[in-house]
Each structure stands twice: as C-alpha cells, then as structure tokens.
Design a protein around this motif. Sequence first.
Motif, PDB file in Angstrom:
ATOM      1  N   SER A  17     -24.048 -36.427  28.623  1.00 36.50           N
ATOM      2  CA  SER A  17     -23.999 -37.568  28.080  1.00 36.50           C
ATOM      3  C   SER A  17     -22.984 -37.630  26.841  1.00 36.50           C
ATOM      4  N   THR A  31     -25.647 -43.223  30.622  1.00 39.65           N
ATOM      5  CA  THR A  31     -25.961 -41.621  30.771  1.00 39.65           C
ATOM      6  C   THR A  31     -27.170 -41.434  31.375  1.00 39.65           C
ATOM      7  N   HIS A 124     -30.036 -32.851  19.004  1.00 45.83           N
ATOM      8  CA  HIS A 124     -29.728 -33.894  19.565  1.00 45.83           C
ATOM      9  C   HIS A 124     -30.913 -34.774  19.870  1.00 45.83           C
ATOM     10  N   ILE A 161     -26.771 -40.145  21.043  1.00 43.86           N
ATOM     11  CA  ILE A 161     -25.842 -41.178  21.485  1.00 43.86           C
ATOM     12  C   ILE A 161     -26.133 -42.608  21.164  1.00 43.86           C
TER      13      ILE A 161
HETATM   14  P1  GTP Z   1     -27.239 -30.235  32.447  1.00 44.32           P
HETATM   15  O1  GTP Z   1     -26.367 -30.885  33.055  1.00 44.32           O
HETATM   16  O2  GTP Z   1     -28.579 -30.296  33.355  1.00 44.32           O
HETATM   17  O3  GTP Z   1     -27.272 -29.025  31.861  1.00 44.32           O
HETATM   18  O4  GTP Z   1     -28.063 -31.508  31.322  1.00 44.32           O
HETATM   19  P2  GTP Z   1     -27.394 -32.224  30.112  1.00 44.32           P
HETATM   20  O5  GTP Z   1     -27.458 -31.552  28.847  1.00 44.32           O
HETATM   21  O6  GTP Z   1     -25.762 -32.339  30.536  1.00 44.32           O
HETATM   22  O7  GTP Z   1     -28.046 -33.513  29.857  1.00 44.32           O
HETATM   23  P3  GTP Z   1     -27.599 -35.118  30.412  1.00 44.32           P
HETATM   24  O8  GTP Z   1     -26.229 -35.394  29.587  1.00 44.32           O
HETATM   25  O9  GTP Z   1     -27.237 -35.342  31.782  1.00 44.32           O
HETATM   26  O10 GTP Z   1     -28.879 -35.903  29.740  1.00 44.32           O
HETATM   27  C1  GTP Z   1     -30.156 -35.948  30.132  1.00 44.32           C
HETATM   28  C2  GTP Z   1     -30.852 -37.166  29.721  1.00 44.32           C
HETATM   29  O11 GTP Z   1     -30.916 -37.237  28.233  1.00 44.32           O
HETATM   30  C3  GTP Z   1     -30.286 -38.385  30.278  1.00 44.32           C
HETATM   31  O12 GTP Z   1     -31.112 -39.378  30.645  1.00 44.32           O
HETATM   32  C4  GTP Z   1     -29.601 -39.174  28.970  1.00 44.32           C
HETATM   33  O13 GTP Z   1     -29.496 -40.832  28.996  1.00 44.32           O
HETATM   34  C5  GTP Z   1     -30.432 -38.674  27.949  1.00 44.32           C
HETATM   35  N1  GTP Z   1     -29.926 -38.512  26.575  1.00 44.32           N
HETATM   36  C6  GTP Z   1     -28.528 -37.666  26.295  1.00 44.32           C
HETATM   37  N2  GTP Z   1     -28.525 -37.948  24.760  1.00 44.32           N
HETATM   38  C7  GTP Z   1     -29.499 -38.645  24.291  1.00 44.32           C
HETATM   39  C8  GTP Z   1     -29.825 -39.113  22.945  1.00 44.32           C
HETATM   40  O14 GTP Z   1     -29.031 -38.773  22.093  1.00 44.32           O
HETATM   41  N3  GTP Z   1     -31.037 -39.890  22.932  1.00 44.32           N
HETATM   42  C9  GTP Z   1     -31.962 -39.920  23.884  1.00 44.32           C
HETATM   43  N4  GTP Z   1     -32.879 -40.593  23.647  1.00 44.32           N
HETATM   44  N5  GTP Z   1     -31.711 -39.408  25.125  1.00 44.32           N
HETATM   45  C10 GTP Z   1     -30.497 -38.851  25.464  1.00 44.32           C
END
Ligand code: GTP
Length: 308
Positions: A17, A31, A124, A161
């Motif tokens: 994200s 995201t 985060h 984010i």
């Molecule tokens: P892997 O690819 O499996 O390693 O996961 P990742 O760390 O890349 O996670 P990803 O970016 O796919 O995010 C997972 C979920 O977290 C998504 O639904 C995003 O919308 C949510 N997310 C990311 N950043 C934030 C944030 O700052 N706040 C909130 N509330 N949700 C977030």
Amino acid sequence: MKKKVLLMGASGSGKTSMRSMIFSNNPASLTSRLGATIDVEQNHVRFLGDLILNLWDCGGQDAFMDSYLTTQRSTIFSHVGVMIYVFDVEMREPEMSKDLDYYQECLGSLAQFSKDASVFLLVHKMDLVREGERAAILLKKTKELEKESRDVSVKVFGTSIYDETLYKAWSNIVNTLIPNAQNLSKHLRKFADACSATEVILFERTTFLVIATSSNPDSSDSFPPDTVATHALDPKRYERTSELIKAFKQSCSRLREEFHSLEMELSEFTAVLDEMTKNTYVLVVVHNPIVETAAIKMNIRMARRKFE
Ligand code: GTP
C-alpha cells in the motif's frame, strides 16, 4: 548509482500500500484492492538524476519469510542500503512475537551481508489508534522496538497511508540515500537568501518527497533564524505539502490536465512551486510583501542551471 531498499514486515502490515502510494501515485482508497505480494516484487525507481532506488517489496507470508531467511538469504540481504520493517500497530500476540522473531533474524542477516545498511521501523496504521493515544502508543512501541533491536541503531516512525506521516517517514528514508543532501541544502540556503525567501524546499518530481530544505536541520524550524519569531512555521509543513500536492496532482490527472506549477499570493505570504530540474520541483515561500511573484519565478529560472 543504484541503492537497494528492502521493504519487509508481516503480511497485511501495509508494505505494498505505501509503495503504491509513494511511487505509483495511487490513492489510499484503492489500496484495499491490492492482493498479497507473492515472493519479492522488485521495482526500479529513477529518483534523482542518476540515483536509482531498487525497491524490493518482500511479501510477508510466513512461507516467504522462511525462504528469505534460508535459501534466499544472501540474495535478499546483500548490498542493502536501507531496510524498512513495517509493523502493524494493531498486531497482537501471538503474531507479534513471531513477527519480532522474524525481524531479529532479518537484523542478523543484515549484519552478515550488509553491515552498513540503515534500518527504519514503521509503526504503521496509526490511524486505527485513537488520536489522543497516538503519541503514547508510539513512544511505547518505539521503546519496545529499540529494545528488540539490541545494539543496532534504528529510526522509528509512526505512519498511516491516510495522513502526512507516511511522507515524513519516507522523506527521511530517502534522505539517507542521497549522497549530496548536505550540499543541496547549502545551495538552497544561498538561493533563499537571493530571493529574500523565508524558506526554500526541494521535492522529488514523482514522489514529491522532500529532498532538501534551506532550513538548518540543527535548529528546529529556522531559516533565517529571525523570521521564526514573526512567521511561526508549522513543523509538519514539509510532509503536509507532499501530501497535498500529490492529492492535487491526482485531481489534475482525473481531469486529464497535467500539473506544471502553482502560485499563491496571500496577504501574509507568497508561495511559488515550479520545476527546478528534470527530476525536482522547488517551493519558494516569501513573507516579504515587496517581493513580486514574477521576481521569484525569474530567480527559479535563473537558478535552474546551477541545480541541474
Ligand atoms: P503482503 O503483500 O501479504 O506482505 O502484505 P502487505 O504488507 O503488502 O499489505 P498491503 O499493502 O496489501 O495492505 C493490507 C491492507 O492494509 C490493505 O487493505 C490496505 O488498505 C490496509 N492498509 C495499508 N496501510 C494502512 C494504513 O495506514 N491504515 C489502515 N487503516 N489500513 C492500511
């Protein structure tokens, strides 16, 4: 010059994200549609002139983590400039203990293969914590993570984010990779002087991360020092600007317009945001009412060659 950046942390902690927002200009609202990253997604981002960020977004599912720490260990952890480890602030036991074990193994691998790498830890999804409790929770997490890092020096940031905190953290991260950041600040100070500007800020063109400012990093908000008393400068102004301009650029592209420059003439100050070089934008903020916007723009034009 290529700098390798490792983006690590548990699955769902938010790595892809943040990468898609900072480097691909995607809005936060999209995201939730991102799927889990399979193994490692590598991206090359030309950051500044000849500085290329080689970003390794490492999928965080256990099977992948186990493989990074065994069979792929030397491939993943060699030649690393920065490791960013993302912790989900909402993660609870027993996942947290497992995540900390993985983190410590990553630190061990870095010590073996890239002992000069910098380590940044992002606590985060801070938006999920109630606003009044954020500072206390971040302090507690920072202490915990510093303890878990033992003798490795780490920098911890609280991020989300959904606000400017993401830009603050990432500007700090890329700053450690820019070889002549100090020099740039010196040139910006001269330029600010020449424009009678309160402050001059240099942004990278696509990410809009702050590369350098004319302010002296040693004193909190202060260039030139005597302007501080009369024009209190918001400590969040850099990351807020990155966030706002990126949102504005997204609006422009939705209307199929290209963003080129921005001028603001308010009663208190004038601000001009314009291209400085192929890879940068400059923001000049002037509180002196006798300085004309056209003069600021001319100064930017004249300074371009120096900054190329
Ligand atoms: P892997 O690819 O499996 O390693 O996961 P990742 O760390 O890349 O996670 P990803 O970016 O796919 O995010 C997972 C979920 O977290 C998504 O639904 C995003 O919308 C949510 N997310 C990311 N950043 C934030 C944030 O700052 N706040 C909130 N509330 N949700 C977030």
